[in-house]
Design an enzyme around this catalytic site. Structure first.
Site, PDB file in Angstrom:
ATOM      1  N   LYS A   1      -9.660   2.476  -2.560  1.00 35.43           N
ATOM      2  CA  LYS A   1      -9.856   1.835  -1.261  1.00 35.43           C
ATOM      3  C   LYS A   1     -11.275   2.053  -0.742  1.00 35.43           C
ATOM      4  O   LYS A   1     -11.724   3.193  -0.601  1.00 35.43           O
ATOM      5  CB  LYS A   1      -8.822   2.408  -0.286  1.00 35.43           C
ATOM      6  CG  LYS A   1      -8.768   1.768   1.085  1.00 35.43           C
ATOM      7  CD  LYS A   1      -7.574   2.347   1.838  1.00 35.43           C
ATOM      8  CE  LYS A   1      -7.412   1.763   3.227  1.00 35.43           C
ATOM      9  NZ  LYS A   1      -6.195   2.263   3.892  1.00 35.43           N
TER      10      LYS A   1
ATOM     11  N   GLU B   1       0.836  -1.206   0.000  1.00 34.84           N
ATOM     12  CA  GLU B   1       0.000   0.000   0.000  1.00 34.84           C
ATOM     13  C   GLU B   1       0.875   1.263   0.000  1.00 34.84           C
ATOM     14  O   GLU B   1       1.802   1.388   0.793  1.00 34.84           O
ATOM     15  CB  GLU B   1      -0.915   0.001   1.224  1.00 34.84           C
ATOM     16  CG  GLU B   1      -1.867   1.187   1.265  1.00 34.84           C
ATOM     17  CD  GLU B   1      -2.735   1.218   2.516  1.00 34.84           C
ATOM     18  OE1 GLU B   1      -3.764   1.917   2.504  1.00 34.84           O
ATOM     19  OE2 GLU B   1      -2.382   0.544   3.507  1.00 34.84           O
TER      20      GLU B   1
ATOM     21  N   CYS C   1      -5.895  -2.810   2.156  1.00 33.78           N
ATOM     22  CA  CYS C   1      -5.643  -2.694   3.595  1.00 33.78           C
ATOM     23  C   CYS C   1      -6.857  -2.934   4.476  1.00 33.78           C
ATOM     24  O   CYS C   1      -7.288  -4.063   4.668  1.00 33.78           O
ATOM     25  CB  CYS C   1      -5.007  -1.339   3.888  1.00 33.78           C
ATOM     26  SG  CYS C   1      -4.176  -1.296   5.495  1.00 33.78           S
TER      27      CYS C   1
END
Length: 416
Positions: free
Chosen positions: A220, A145, A257
């Protein structure tokens, strides 16, 4: 390490996640190596069976990579591991083997260095590791990330936004040459600056095709608001849904994540047909390490696809201390990013993890036929009740939702 007295005996007690302060576990760079070096072989075999599972009834096979790749890993000091997941031989389909590479790395320069120098140093550091992946025959490569910068999102200082760039910016151009050179799909998680929409910033994974083209991007979905990781200062929840990218080597998705903590997020990628879901992350030991392998393996099992988990490594020190607002003293770092990148298979097996305190390249062969074979075996798609789930969710999102709760009529009666 401290000592304490219990039942008249002196025993050792570890303080924090590491006994040595360097990110290792009692001097070992991974749990797997600690166990292997300290258990009898037959004990280690049984412990490994329980911790990492058996693949097709056997221990996971290792892969012999070219000697030149091993030489590069020694020269540049990064951990190198390689494993192979099989599938049963089928009569109507040929094996669909794809070689996946995962890279974890620390930042090479202090965060006080000029931003341009920091980015150039990261590029320079990753060049030999990407070349090693290419020389290993990797088909799909995923980086961690926000790999092109320090993970500054929890300092709440806006100057770090300077690292943001368009999808077709400097970082993508840097990787496109590798994708073309090695006929390799590359997943590049960056801090994106959306030039066409008011320069809004997103946490984005760019998917670069094996011809050097940009296939697409995913933003994300879930933004953490826990401890230091309050990232909504920089970007909000993504608006790209749950895309699956059909590449020359299989159907892939990216669950960035914090999205790994949300089972429905994993589910949606599976419903859209993903065969491999990558989870590029930045997470520290005290916050999430006990969850790290459990959540990935559960997602792989429940959704009958492979999960490739990538975490940053190292401790990143920032010039200005910051606080979580929890009454604890201000601090200049988030803690230790514990690496430990690994791959989980739909049959509940997984690879050992990369180092907890060193850069690393994990190479994994996976036969994608295993995905459908496990769907046929367990029937999770067939036995799921999506109609019931959809009905419950449709009610839940309404303002007047009330839980389906049936109380014992005697629960609140006064006893006579």
């Amino acid at each position: 390490m401290e000592k304490k007295i219990q039942n008249g005996e002196e025993e050792e007690e570890l303080k924090g996640p590491s006994s040595s302060g360097d990110g290792s576990i009692c001097g070992y760079d991974s749990l797997h190596r600690l166990l292997k070096d300290n258990l009898k072989p037959h004990h280690f075999q049984e412990v490994s069976r329980l911790l990492t599972g058996l693949h097709c009834g056997k221990a996971l096979e290792t892969i012999d990579l070219p000697e030149s790749v091993s030489t590069v890993s020694v020269k540049h000091g990064f951990d190198l591991q390689a494993f192979r997941f099989h599938a049963d031989k089928e009569l109507l389909r040929e094996p669909r083997v794809v070689r996946v590479g995962l890279i974890q790395n620390s930042i090479p320069l202090p965060t006080t260095a000029h931003f341009s120098d920091q980015k150039k140093a990261i590029f320079k550091k990753l060049e030999p590791i990407i070349d090693a992946a290419g020389a290993s025959g990797v088909n799909i490569l995923c980086l961690q990330e926000a790999w092109m910068m320090p993970f500054a999102f929890c300092t709440r200082e806006k100057r770090w936004c300077e690292f943001a760039e368009p999808v077709d910016g400097e970082t993508t151009k840097f990787l496109q040459s590798f994708a073309l050179k090695y006929n390799m799909v590359i997943i590049s998680p960056i801090l994106e600056r959306d030039i066409n929409h008011g320069e809004v910033i997103w946490n984005t994974a760019v998917v670069i095709g094996n011809h050097g083209n940009i296939i697409g991007k995913h933003r994300k979905n879930h933004i953490p608001r826990v401890g230091d990781f309050n990232e909504s200062t920089y970007y909000m929840e993504g608006n790209t849904g749950h895309p699956v990218f059909e590449t020359a080597f299989g159907k892939i998705a990216i669950n960035i994540c914090y999205g790994r903590h949300h089972p429905l997020n994993w589910l949606a990628f599976g419903l859209n047909g993903a065969e491999i879901v990558f989870n590029p992350s930045a997470t520290v030991g005290e916050l999430s390490e006990p969850m790290w392998t459990i959540e990935a393996r559960n997602a792989a099992i429940a959704n009958s696809y492979f999960v490739a988990s990538i975490n940053r490594v190292g401790t990143e020190i920032f010039p200005n201390p910051f606080t979580s607002g929890d009454g604890k003293p201000a601090h200049p770092d988030f803690g230790h990013f514990y690496g430990s990148s690994h791959v989980s298979a739909p049959d509940a097996s997984c690879t050992p993890s990369l180092s907890r305190n060193r850069d690393g390249l994990l190479v994994t062969d996976m036969d994608l036929n295993l995905c459908r074979q496990l769907k046929d075996k367990w029937g999770f798609r067939m036995t799921s009740r999506y109609d019931l789930y959809a009905e419950t969710l449709a009610h839940y999102v309404k303002p007047d939702f009330e839980p389906q709760l049936i109380s014992d009529p005697l629960l609140r009666k006064k006893s006579l």
